[in-house]
Design a protein around this motif. Structure first.
Motif, PDB file in Angstrom:
ATOM      1  N   CYS A 133      41.351  45.566  38.020  1.00 20.51           N
ATOM      2  CA  CYS A 133      39.981  45.984  37.699  1.00 20.51           C
ATOM      3  C   CYS A 133      39.319  46.600  38.929  1.00 20.51           C
ATOM      4  N   THR A 134      38.442  47.544  38.701  1.00 18.73           N
ATOM      5  CA  THR A 134      37.711  48.196  39.785  1.00 18.73           C
ATOM      6  C   THR A 134      36.499  47.363  40.128  1.00 18.73           C
ATOM      7  N   ARG A 135      36.490  46.828  41.339  1.00 21.94           N
ATOM      8  CA  ARG A 135      35.390  45.972  41.751  1.00 21.94           C
ATOM      9  C   ARG A 135      34.095  46.772  41.858  1.00 21.94           C
ATOM     10  N   GLY A 136      33.004  46.129  41.475  1.00 19.53           N
ATOM     11  CA  GLY A 136      31.702  46.753  41.587  1.00 19.53           C
ATOM     12  C   GLY A 136      31.352  47.712  40.464  1.00 19.53           C
ATOM     13  N   GLN A 137      32.221  47.802  39.422  1.00 15.63           N
ATOM     14  CA  GLN A 137      31.946  48.678  38.289  1.00 15.63           C
ATOM     15  C   GLN A 137      32.137  47.923  36.984  1.00 15.63           C
ATOM     16  N   PHE A 138      31.308  48.258  36.005  1.00 15.72           N
ATOM     17  CA  PHE A 138      31.450  47.636  34.690  1.00 15.72           C
ATOM     18  C   PHE A 138      32.801  47.995  34.084  1.00 15.72           C
ATOM     19  N   HIS A 139      33.436  47.001  33.463  1.00 15.27           N
ATOM     20  CA  HIS A 139      34.738  47.209  32.838  1.00 15.27           C
ATOM     21  C   HIS A 139      34.518  47.530  31.353  1.00 15.27           C
ATOM     22  N   ILE A 140      34.000  48.731  31.093  1.00 13.43           N
ATOM     23  CA  ILE A 140      33.686  49.139  29.724  1.00 13.43           C
ATOM     24  C   ILE A 140      34.957  49.615  29.035  1.00 13.43           C
ATOM     25  N   GLN A 141      35.213  49.062  27.846  1.00 11.48           N
ATOM     26  CA  GLN A 141      36.437  49.366  27.107  1.00 11.48           C
ATOM     27  C   GLN A 141      36.076  49.739  25.666  1.00 11.48           C
ATOM     28  N   PRO A 142      35.976  51.010  25.370  1.00 12.15           N
ATOM     29  CA  PRO A 142      35.623  51.421  24.001  1.00 12.15           C
ATOM     30  C   PRO A 142      36.747  51.205  22.997  1.00 12.15           C
ATOM     31  N   HIS A 143      37.986  51.046  23.487  1.00 15.00           N
ATOM     32  CA  HIS A 143      39.128  50.916  22.583  1.00 15.00           C
ATOM     33  C   HIS A 143      39.909  49.629  22.879  1.00 15.00           C
ATOM     34  N   PHE A 144      40.706  49.230  21.900  1.00 17.93           N
ATOM     35  CA  PHE A 144      41.537  48.031  22.028  1.00 17.93           C
ATOM     36  C   PHE A 144      42.901  48.454  22.572  1.00 17.93           C
ATOM     37  N   THR A 145      43.021  48.439  23.879  1.00 18.58           N
ATOM     38  CA  THR A 145      44.261  48.917  24.508  1.00 18.58           C
ATOM     39  C   THR A 145      45.162  47.780  24.968  1.00 18.58           C
ATOM     40  N   ALA A 146      44.686  46.544  24.904  1.00 12.44           N
ATOM     41  CA  ALA A 146      45.503  45.398  25.306  1.00 12.44           C
ATOM     42  C   ALA A 146      46.405  44.973  24.145  1.00 12.44           C
ATOM     43  N   PRO A 147      47.427  44.156  24.417  1.00 18.31           N
ATOM     44  CA  PRO A 147      48.334  43.724  23.336  1.00 18.31           C
ATOM     45  C   PRO A 147      47.596  42.987  22.218  1.00 18.31           C
ATOM     46  N   ASN A 148      48.166  43.061  21.008  1.00 15.49           N
ATOM     47  CA  ASN A 148      47.652  42.355  19.828  1.00 15.49           C
ATOM     48  C   ASN A 148      46.222  42.771  19.476  1.00 15.49           C
ATOM     49  N   HIS A 149      45.937  44.053  19.673  1.00 13.05           N
ATOM     50  CA  HIS A 149      44.631  44.617  19.325  1.00 13.05           C
ATOM     51  C   HIS A 149      43.498  43.833  20.008  1.00 13.05           C
ATOM     52  N   THR A 150      43.602  43.682  21.302  1.00 13.94           N
ATOM     53  CA  THR A 150      42.570  43.008  22.091  1.00 13.94           C
ATOM     54  C   THR A 150      42.145  43.920  23.244  1.00 13.94           C
ATOM     55  N   LYS A 151      41.226  43.417  24.046  1.00 16.32           N
ATOM     56  CA  LYS A 151      40.765  44.149  25.225  1.00 16.32           C
ATOM     57  C   LYS A 151      41.090  43.349  26.473  1.00 16.32           C
ATOM     58  N   TRP A 152      41.220  44.058  27.589  1.00 11.97           N
ATOM     59  CA  TRP A 152      41.613  43.417  28.840  1.00 11.97           C
ATOM     60  C   TRP A 152      40.477  42.557  29.396  1.00 11.97           C
ATOM     61  N   SER A 153      40.860  41.525  30.101  1.00 12.73           N
ATOM     62  CA  SER A 153      39.900  40.674  30.807  1.00 12.73           C
ATOM     63  C   SER A 153      40.275  40.632  32.276  1.00 12.73           C
ATOM     64  N   CYS A 154      39.293  40.797  33.138  1.00 14.83           N
ATOM     65  CA  CYS A 154      39.564  40.780  34.572  1.00 14.83           C
ATOM     66  C   CYS A 154      39.815  39.344  35.033  1.00 14.83           C
ATOM     67  N   PRO A 155      40.809  39.150  35.890  1.00 13.02           N
ATOM     68  CA  PRO A 155      41.135  37.785  36.323  1.00 13.02           C
ATOM     69  C   PRO A 155      40.119  37.228  37.310  1.00 13.02           C
ATOM     70  N   PHE A 156      39.829  35.967  37.159  1.00 10.09           N
ATOM     71  CA  PHE A 156      39.023  35.235  38.143  1.00 10.09           C
ATOM     72  C   PHE A 156      39.815  33.983  38.488  1.00 10.09           C
ATOM     73  N   THR A 157      40.241  33.886  39.728  1.00 11.35           N
ATOM     74  CA  THR A 157      41.110  32.793  40.136  1.00 11.35           C
ATOM     75  C   THR A 157      40.340  31.720  40.895  1.00 11.35           C
TER      76      THR A 157
END
Length: 291
Positions: A133-157
């Motif tokens: 993910c690009t830090r400091g920018q909104f992670h806007i996802q207009p389409h379902f590009t992740a597996p199983n018709h989902t959207k990506w989530s940025c990791p927080f460890t």
């Protein structure tokens, strides 16, 4: 003069009822001929078939027109609520009280935080949210590009919380007068915590009473910021592996003293002065240590 009506016997009443059930003279069953019973049965069958069809059509139209990912109407607050962990909530206040020399007291607090941070394990995050993910920018996802018709989530460890991660110090500072608390902002679908890209919301804690009992306050990640790449949140169905960004706050307390603390998420679009909801945009809690 009125004539008295003759009182009928039980046998006569049973005979009348039997005559009502089956009248051999007219060929009727319970007042209707078999043909009329067929007509009325067909009418009710047709009536309930039509009603069932209309109900099914209404449900189908409803399900077809609404999105399973985003509710059409949201009665939630425009600003998110804020919570604090360890979540030792009482009837009216949040009071985090512990004894640094009592192993059970320290263990109680650290177990709460350890369980809360389980989804933030680095291995699990790499497995669930293996995306850059690009830090400091909104992670806007207009389409379902992740597996199983989902959207990506940025990791927080977990290790992003530094000394409050529980990795280097499994007691989270509760064996001393330097305890950690974790601040979490609740989720609102499609919520953007800032009107401008690059301006991140951050946590700011102030001591309301007992300021002389708090020597220092530290934030992790640095400056207590919540990176914009974790927003917007698209819902549990669209982002099943999403985890909230967190801010850990480490306090240095004077032993056997208490302080009333307010931790607020600072942003140009988050309000915190709602008298009807004390947890909107902020959380107030008491923190005290005994030894």
């Amino acid at each position: 003069m009125a004539t008295l009506k003759e009182k009928r016997t039980c046998g006569q009443r049973c005979e009348d009822f039997g005559h009502f059930v089956w009248n051999s003279e007219n060929g009727t069953f319970m007042g209707r001929t078999p043909l009329k019973w067929i007509y009325i049965s067909l009418y009710y069958v047709a009536f309930y078939v039509v009603m069932t069809g209309l109900f099914s059509l209404a449900i189908w139209v409803l399900l077809y027109t609404i999105s399973p990912y985003t509710p059409d109407y949201q009665d939630r607050l425009k600003s998110p609520g804020v919570m604090v962990w360890p979540n030792t909530y009482g009837e009216e206040i949040v009071e985090i009280t512990y004894n640094s020399s009592d192993k059970n007291s320290c263990l109680k607090m650290s177990n709460i935080l350890r369980k809360f941070l389980e989804p933030y394990n680095e291995t699990l995050q790499q497995q669930w949210n293996n995306v850059s993910c690009t830090r400091g920018q909104f992670h806007i996802q207009p389409h379902f590009t992740a597996p199983n018709h989902t959207k990506w989530s940025c990791p927080f460890t977990q290790n992003m919380l530094g000394p409050c991660s529980g990795v280097t110090d499994p007691t989270f500072g509760y064996n001393s007068s330097r305890p950690c608390v974790i601040i979490k902002m609740n989720r609102i679908i499609n919520f953007l915590p800032s009107n401008r890209s690059g301006v991140e919301p951050y946590v700011n804690c102030t001591v309301l009473t007992g300021a002389e009992n708090v020597q220092d306050i530290e934030y992790f990640p640095q400056n207590g910021t919540m990176d914009l790449s974790y927003f917007p949140y698209y819902g549990r169905l669209a982002q099943p592996s999403y985890v909230n960004p967190l801010v850990a706050v480490k306090f240095s307390l004077v032993k056997e003293k208490e302080a009333k603390i307010q931790c607020r998420v600072v942003s140009d679009v988050i309000s915190y002065e709602n008298i009807h909801d004390p947890y909107e945009g902020k959380v107030v809690f008491y923190l005290s240590v005994e030894s």
